[in-house]
Write a protein that holds these residues in place. Structure first.
Motif, short mmCIF file in Angstrom:
data_model
loop_
_atom_site.label_atom_id
_atom_site.label_comp_id
_atom_site.label_asym_id
_atom_site.label_seq_id
_atom_site.Cartn_x
_atom_site.Cartn_y
_atom_site.Cartn_z
N CYS A 1 8.04 80.04 50.37
CA CYS A 1 9.32 80.07 49.73
C CYS A 1 10.65 79.55 50.59
N VAL A 2 10.83 79.66 50.29
CA VAL A 2 12.44 78.68 51.50
C VAL A 2 12.20 80.35 51.53
N VAL A 3 12.48 79.78 53.30
CA VAL A 3 13.66 80.84 54.15
C VAL A 3 14.86 80.81 53.72
N ALA A 4 15.79 81.68 54.61
CA ALA A 4 16.93 82.15 53.93
C ALA A 4 17.48 81.39 53.00
N GLY A 5 16.73 81.98 51.59
CA GLY A 5 17.02 80.50 50.36
C GLY A 5 17.71 81.48 49.35
N THR A 6 18.54 81.42 48.92
CA THR A 6 19.04 81.89 47.75
C THR A 6 18.55 82.26 46.46
N ASP A 7 18.85 83.18 44.84
CA ASP A 7 18.09 82.58 43.99
C ASP A 7 18.64 81.25 43.11
N ALA A 8 17.74 79.84 42.69
CA ALA A 8 18.29 78.60 42.01
C ALA A 8 18.18 78.99 40.83
N ASP A 9 19.37 77.88 40.64
CA ASP A 9 18.95 77.46 38.54
C ASP A 9 18.45 76.70 38.46
N PRO A 10 17.04 76.87 37.70
CA PRO A 10 16.38 75.72 37.17
C PRO A 10 17.15 74.28 36.53
N ALA A 11 18.37 74.49 35.95
CA ALA A 11 18.75 73.15 35.61
C ALA A 11 19.95 72.27 36.69
N ASP A 12 19.90 73.20 38.09
CA ASP A 12 19.67 72.05 39.49
C ASP A 12 18.55 72.12 39.37
N TRP A 13 17.57 71.68 39.62
CA TRP A 13 16.61 71.62 39.97
C TRP A 13 15.27 70.47 38.41
N PRO A 14 16.14 69.43 38.12
CA PRO A 14 14.73 69.15 36.88
C PRO A 14 13.92 68.88 37.29
N GLY A 15 12.42 68.70 37.03
CA GLY A 15 11.48 69.11 36.41
C GLY A 15 11.03 69.78 37.81
#
Length: 317
Positions: A22-36
């Motif tokens: 996963c992503v190291v030092a990441g935060t929860d993402a909004d899937p709307a910001d990641w199309p596809g």
């Protein structure tokens, strides 16, 4: 990303010693910001395992890393089946491959977002088992039609040439591990199957861009430090086809392979995917950048394979 002695399918799929990311030092993402954004999974009986990331680039095609699908086979002309090595190294059938698209949380998958994979096209120059030698790209076609948003690829359907460099940034997303020693997560899917993934909630992180020369120097030093000269003999980073990003505090990791590296700017047109997670040495280690395939270098191959029409000028490498 992982060293060769960390297995790609460590959740359940056996011991295949590849260089992967996963992503190291990441935060929860909004899937709307990641199309596809997609999770590539294998199904075995009532078990579902997240393997890699991928990105839908049209209503039927997705892009991922070649090492994620290099042992997949098409059966009956319409279903991709994942094969894994047994104790003797022989490949044995594990189960069908599916793509789950647009999920912010793999435990909460909406209807119409899960598709079987019916075709797998690995880049012809990719050398099986050697993601570190480049050309680590594959295209997969789903059985069905995705009705949601898709990613724009640099040099094909999008362009970062108009982004203002001082204000543009690189970000990566995935369902991979949050650290080398992080434990995976388990849950029950909407259909009642047992689901395993390094991380159920999509994560994202900002990554500093590393120059090819810095990347080569860092990786060569680590290869020597870890005693991996035989495994990685002659490894180089091509500035034409690869790019490097990440620092000790942020990185992609196991389970993120095949996922998107995007550039965001101040133009208001959304992200443009510039890379695909390929490989690295460890996750979030000091002086250990991640290596990504540069999608603009493969725009012609992607267009020829998928039929996607170019709608952006060729990218300047």
């Amino acid at each position: 990303m992982d060293m060769k002695n960390i297995t790609k399918w460590s959740l359940a799929l056996g011991a295949l010693t590849l260089a992967t990311a996963c992503v190291v030092a990441g935060t929860d993402a909004d899937p709307a910001d990641w199309p596809g954004m997609a999770s590539m999974q294998s199904v075995s009986g009532k078990e579902i395992y997240h393997e890699c990331g991928a990105t839908m680039i049209s209503d039927s095609w997705a892009i991922t890393a070649a090492h994620c699908v290099e042992t997949a086979r098409i059966e009956n002309g319409r279903r991709a089946i994942q094969y894994v090595p047994d104790a003797s190294g022989d490949l044995v059938r594990f189960g069908p491959m599916i793509l789950t698209i647009g999920a912010g949380d793999l435990r909460k998958v909406s209807r119409g977002s899960v598709f079987p994979i019916r075709e797998v096209v690995v880049h012809p120059a990719y050398k099986r088992g050697h993601a570190e030698q480049g050309n680590d790209l594959a295209l997969v076609r789903i059985d069905g039609t995705w009705q949601g948003p898709v990613a724009r690829l640099d040099g094909l359907t999008g362009s970062v040439s108009d982004f203002d460099p001082p204000y543009s940034e690189l970000t990566v997303a995935g369902y991979g591990k949050t650290g080398e020693q992080a434990t995976g997560q388990e849950a029950v899917s909407r259909t009642g199957r047992h689901l395993s993934a390094p991380m159920m909630v999509l994560q994202e992180a900002y990554l500093p861009k590393i120059t090819p020369q810095e990347c080569r120097t860092d990786l060569e030093g680590l290869i020597t430090q870890y005693g991996l000269q035989d495994d990685y003999a002659g490894v180089s980073v091509s500035p034409e086809t690869q790019m490097c990003a990440g620092a000790s505090y942020s990185d992609s990791c196991q389970g993120d392979s095949g996922g998107p590296l995007v550039q965001r700017g101040n133009g208001g047109n959304g992200p443009v995917q510039v890379g695909v997670v390929s490989w690295g040495l460890g996750c979030g280690r000091e002086g250990s950048p991640g290596v990504y395939m540069r999608v603009s270098a493969y725009a012609d191959w992607i267009a020829e394979t998928t039929g996607i029409a170019r709608s952006a000028p060729p990218a300047a490498l």
